[in-house]
Design a protein around this motif. Structure first.
Motif, PDB file in Angstrom:
ATOM      1  N   THR A   1      21.632  41.386  34.355  1.00 13.61           N
ATOM      2  CA  THR A   1      20.962  42.368  35.201  1.00 13.61           C
ATOM      3  C   THR A   1      21.936  42.575  36.340  1.00 13.61           C
ATOM      4  O   THR A   1      22.044  41.743  37.238  1.00 13.61           O
ATOM      5  CB  THR A   1      19.602  41.831  35.717  1.00 13.61           C
ATOM      6  N   SER A   2      22.678  43.700  36.262  1.00  8.72           N
ATOM      7  CA  SER A   2      23.834  43.822  37.134  1.00  8.72           C
ATOM      8  C   SER A   2      24.259  45.284  37.272  1.00  8.72           C
ATOM      9  O   SER A   2      23.617  46.189  36.740  1.00  8.72           O
ATOM     10  CB  SER A   2      24.969  42.988  36.546  1.00  8.72           C
ATOM     11  N   ARG A   3      25.364  45.503  37.994  1.00  8.10           N
ATOM     12  CA  ARG A   3      25.865  46.859  38.233  1.00  8.10           C
ATOM     13  C   ARG A   3      26.867  47.322  37.170  1.00  8.10           C
ATOM     14  O   ARG A   3      27.286  48.469  37.182  1.00  8.10           O
ATOM     15  CB  ARG A   3      26.542  46.945  39.600  1.00  8.10           C
ATOM     16  N   THR A   4      27.316  46.411  36.315  1.00 11.79           N
ATOM     17  CA  THR A   4      28.241  46.832  35.259  1.00 11.79           C
ATOM     18  C   THR A   4      27.840  46.186  33.945  1.00 11.79           C
ATOM     19  O   THR A   4      27.072  45.223  33.927  1.00 11.79           O
ATOM     20  CB  THR A   4      29.706  46.438  35.585  1.00 11.79           C
ATOM     21  N   GLY A   5      28.387  46.711  32.864  1.00 10.42           N
ATOM     22  CA  GLY A   5      28.020  46.255  31.534  1.00 10.42           C
ATOM     23  C   GLY A   5      28.724  44.981  31.126  1.00 10.42           C
ATOM     24  O   GLY A   5      29.584  44.453  31.841  1.00 10.42           O
ATOM     25  N   VAL A   6      28.339  44.473  29.964  1.00  4.52           N
ATOM     26  CA  VAL A   6      28.845  43.188  29.490  1.00  4.52           C
ATOM     27  C   VAL A   6      29.585  43.314  28.151  1.00  4.52           C
ATOM     28  O   VAL A   6      29.652  42.360  27.370  1.00  4.52           O
ATOM     29  CB  VAL A   6      27.696  42.150  29.383  1.00  4.52           C
ATOM     30  N   GLU A   7      30.168  44.493  27.896  1.00  2.71           N
ATOM     31  CA  GLU A   7      30.959  44.636  26.672  1.00  2.71           C
ATOM     32  C   GLU A   7      32.120  43.654  26.650  1.00  2.71           C
ATOM     33  O   GLU A   7      32.401  43.030  25.618  1.00  2.71           O
ATOM     34  CB  GLU A   7      31.541  46.067  26.544  1.00  2.71           C
ATOM     35  N   MET A   8      32.812  43.505  27.788  1.00  2.00           N
ATOM     36  CA  MET A   8      33.973  42.618  27.794  1.00  2.00           C
ATOM     37  C   MET A   8      33.556  41.157  27.600  1.00  2.00           C
ATOM     38  O   MET A   8      34.272  40.387  26.964  1.00  2.00           O
ATOM     39  CB  MET A   8      34.760  42.764  29.111  1.00  2.00           C
ATOM     40  N   GLU A   9      32.396  40.800  28.131  1.00  2.00           N
ATOM     41  CA  GLU A   9      31.902  39.432  27.962  1.00  2.00           C
ATOM     42  C   GLU A   9      31.591  39.159  26.485  1.00  2.00           C
ATOM     43  O   GLU A   9      31.887  38.081  25.962  1.00  2.00           O
ATOM     44  CB  GLU A   9      30.646  39.222  28.816  1.00  2.00           C
ATOM     45  N   ALA A  10      30.989  40.144  25.800  1.00  2.00           N
ATOM     46  CA  ALA A  10      30.674  39.959  24.382  1.00  2.00           C
ATOM     47  C   ALA A  10      31.959  39.869  23.554  1.00  2.00           C
ATOM     48  O   ALA A  10      32.074  39.039  22.641  1.00  2.00           O
ATOM     49  CB  ALA A  10      29.791  41.104  23.885  1.00  2.00           C
ATOM     50  N   LEU A  11      32.935  40.718  23.886  1.00  2.00           N
ATOM     51  CA  LEU A  11      34.212  40.677  23.168  1.00  2.00           C
ATOM     52  C   LEU A  11      34.944  39.355  23.407  1.00  2.00           C
ATOM     53  O   LEU A  11      35.536  38.780  22.489  1.00  2.00           O
ATOM     54  CB  LEU A  11      35.108  41.843  23.614  1.00  2.00           C
ATOM     55  N   THR A  12      34.921  38.880  24.638  1.00  2.00           N
ATOM     56  CA  THR A  12      35.604  37.630  24.950  1.00  2.00           C
ATOM     57  C   THR A  12      34.935  36.459  24.219  1.00  2.00           C
ATOM     58  O   THR A  12      35.613  35.581  23.670  1.00  2.00           O
ATOM     59  CB  THR A  12      35.606  37.391  26.477  1.00  2.00           C
ATOM     60  N   ALA A  13      33.612  36.462  24.169  1.00  4.52           N
ATOM     61  CA  ALA A  13      32.888  35.385  23.477  1.00  4.52           C
ATOM     62  C   ALA A  13      33.242  35.345  21.996  1.00  4.52           C
ATOM     63  O   ALA A  13      33.552  34.284  21.434  1.00  4.52           O
ATOM     64  CB  ALA A  13      31.377  35.578  23.643  1.00  4.52           C
ATOM     65  N   VAL A  14      33.200  36.490  21.357  1.00  4.76           N
ATOM     66  CA  VAL A  14      33.440  36.537  19.922  1.00  4.76           C
ATOM     67  C   VAL A  14      34.909  36.229  19.591  1.00  4.76           C
ATOM     68  O   VAL A  14      35.212  35.587  18.577  1.00  4.76           O
ATOM     69  CB  VAL A  14      32.970  37.919  19.380  1.00  4.76           C
TER      70      VAL A  14
END
Lengths: 158, 158, 158, 158, 158, 158
Positions: free
Chosen positions: A103-116
């Protein structure tokens, strides 16, 4: 749209998101580690308990999601509110998937990519003694929701 | 060979390398970020100075190589003695390459893979506002030398 | 209640806290480092200025609280709003205490435990040359408040 | 011996070990997380696959060993050459053990203690929803070898 | 005002900011790396592409801003919402500037100072082979806004 | 000499030091935090125990030295064998000094500079509530020894 990570003078910066709304956001990324059936068999049912190998990769992916902003220079630090990582040995490959929520001001695409990605590299590390030629491939965002641009789902490529 | 990262009882561990020789070791990994020609044109010659985008990704890769053992749980911390990262926009993709060197008891394949992967994710982060569908693919070790297993070069896949 | 860090299929995940309220939360943890009176005397009044040894352990605990989510895999990153760490040499032991505060969706018990534990290990590191047999013990949460489960205080064990 | 982490003027410093020999060193630390039999039963055989819970704690401990010098201020960074962490649910407690090896100028007692402690806190994090009163206790070095002071084994306390 | 980082008993703590308002805050810091004109000429137009050297220092500064709370013990972790770092070679020096923004309970002066300092050290690292005597100087906050104390701008020193 | 951190094509890289000798190396850096006499009086003898403030800054500097390679992108990770940091309040300023030692293939100038800088920023953080205008200045290497280039001592600037 332009490349927002760069100013008019071409300098990289961490773009100011102060004016963006704090909303619930989610992103899912996937990847595939291609190896050989005999290697997958070892991970899944062979001389290695499946739970252990899968759990090690899963934990690596979850921890990596939290460090995304330390690794990708222009990413914002985010209060990640949930991470799921799946590591599924199957046939001649290991399928990897990660979903991250905030719940934030920016998305989490990079976090999902980094995790995978880190989960995939961790599997590679475990099997490289028996298949150095394994390849991590198809690292991609498959869906995201929330924020100004709303929901996006990757079209299937036939 | 077996999966050395696991003990006879199936538990993951950081394998003891105390008895291995300290030798010069080197590894090179590559990857490709697939996007669209118009996006590559922006990075290379368009509204963004090529040097800046390439340098940001390169630095991200170099720094990531040094943090490999923090990300991949069973990797050993290593005295890395040199890192080169190349980020080459071309046609519809950005080619990524990383070479890492050490004088140590274990190899640096994971460090080269981590460098090239984080460099690729950093390029994705820069372009995701204009091409969310870009894919990081073909993350692989292409050569390594040094240590007990000596030199290895990936065979070309026709 | 069940073990919320695990999904129905048994996989570890960082549980999604998006739907939880953002509230003020606080937790206090304590621990004891058991050593010998002569060792405690050195820390407190002997050949080492008490302020320096205590301050080093205190700083280590405060910094560790901020890194809890990097160390404990399923912890959420939190905007910690305050940390107090006390390191009190007394008799044959050093008493350790840490209180952490946040305004967030999850509690800070793990942050308080991490602070007190690292402070204790830091004291051990300082004295291990004179008492390698020292023991860190009774690491526990003694109180927490805020969040869905409200206030909890450890019952005294007579 | 004196408290080597402090200079004659009482200031904390990272003691210069340049003149010490590079030798093989090893240390083992143990700890116990005391909880309730029903909680241990859940971890070991109940609604949670044992392999997953144990693997998560094990990985946390291995990763923590590599970060000891970031957490304990006066510790030297070390080329850790191997780490084993055991997490054994049994009766009303979970037994934790860690062995760390290096070939270096200083010992790895702190690394073993950090590994066992973070593994224990990770187990606590998993069970705190069902037993907030669990206690991490008896964190201690049980054996070390190598270096100037040679082999040391903790005497049994009857 | 007193030294808020210390309690009444003189112990350092991370002051509790729970009661402070979440507001938009910004701070700008500057510094100067003094070297020789021939060294600056190399960075700006000589044997080194200006974009590369400047970009490396800029990225280092941006990343460092995000790690301020890991480096400065009593700083709070903050959701940084934007960072700009400028690295300007000119005459016999390189001028450094950083602006950091957040929406949080505490200000970002330390983040701006950390960014500008690490950017300056990174330039020093690049040139130390040709000018070991270069000096980083005048590291200072030049403006901040937001929070209880509102806007502050450094007076010019004639 | 040229700028060794850049290849012939202008790309930044971590220069390969594999062929350099492993030798004992040492570097000392200094800096000055300029503030007001009344502020220095508070740190040294006033409402704040001198030991605590000095110790916090000292620990911050020691820890920062160990993280230099994470902050300065082209620095090599090094087995630091000793760090001394001095923080001396005096008149209208606080004098900072750091000496770092290693037995390695590269020098520790950057580690000494990072230690002294972070120690200085930590003092600024403590006093900024009473003197926001304080300035960190004269951050410089004053001596280094070991390695190919041998001993170097800064000439006095009258």
């Amino acid at each position: 749209g332009g490349l927002t990570h760069y100013r008019a003078d071409g300098a990289a910066h961490m773009v100011d998101v102060s004016a963006k709304d704090v909303t619930a956001r989610e992103a899912t990324a996937t990847a595939v580690l291609r190896t050989r059936p005999d290697v997958v068999a070892r991970i899944a049912t062979g001389d290695l308990p499946k739970g252990e190998a899968v759990a090690v990769a899963r934990v690596a992916g979850i921890l990596a999601a939290k460090r995304t902003h330390e690794l990708v220079p222009l990413c914002h630090p985010l209060p990640i509110s949930g991470v799921d990582v799946d590591v599924v040995p199957s046939g001649d490959h290991v399928a990897l998937s990660a979903t991250v929520r905030t719940t934030s001001r920016t998305g989490v695409e990079m976090e999902a990519l980094t995790a995978v990605t880190v989960a995939g590299l961790t599997v590679y590390d475990m099997i490289k003694a028996v298949d150095r030629a394994a390849v991590l491939t198809d690292v991609q965002v498959v869906a995201k929701s929330g924020g100004t641009t709303g929901t996006w789902v990757r079209e299937e490529q036939a």
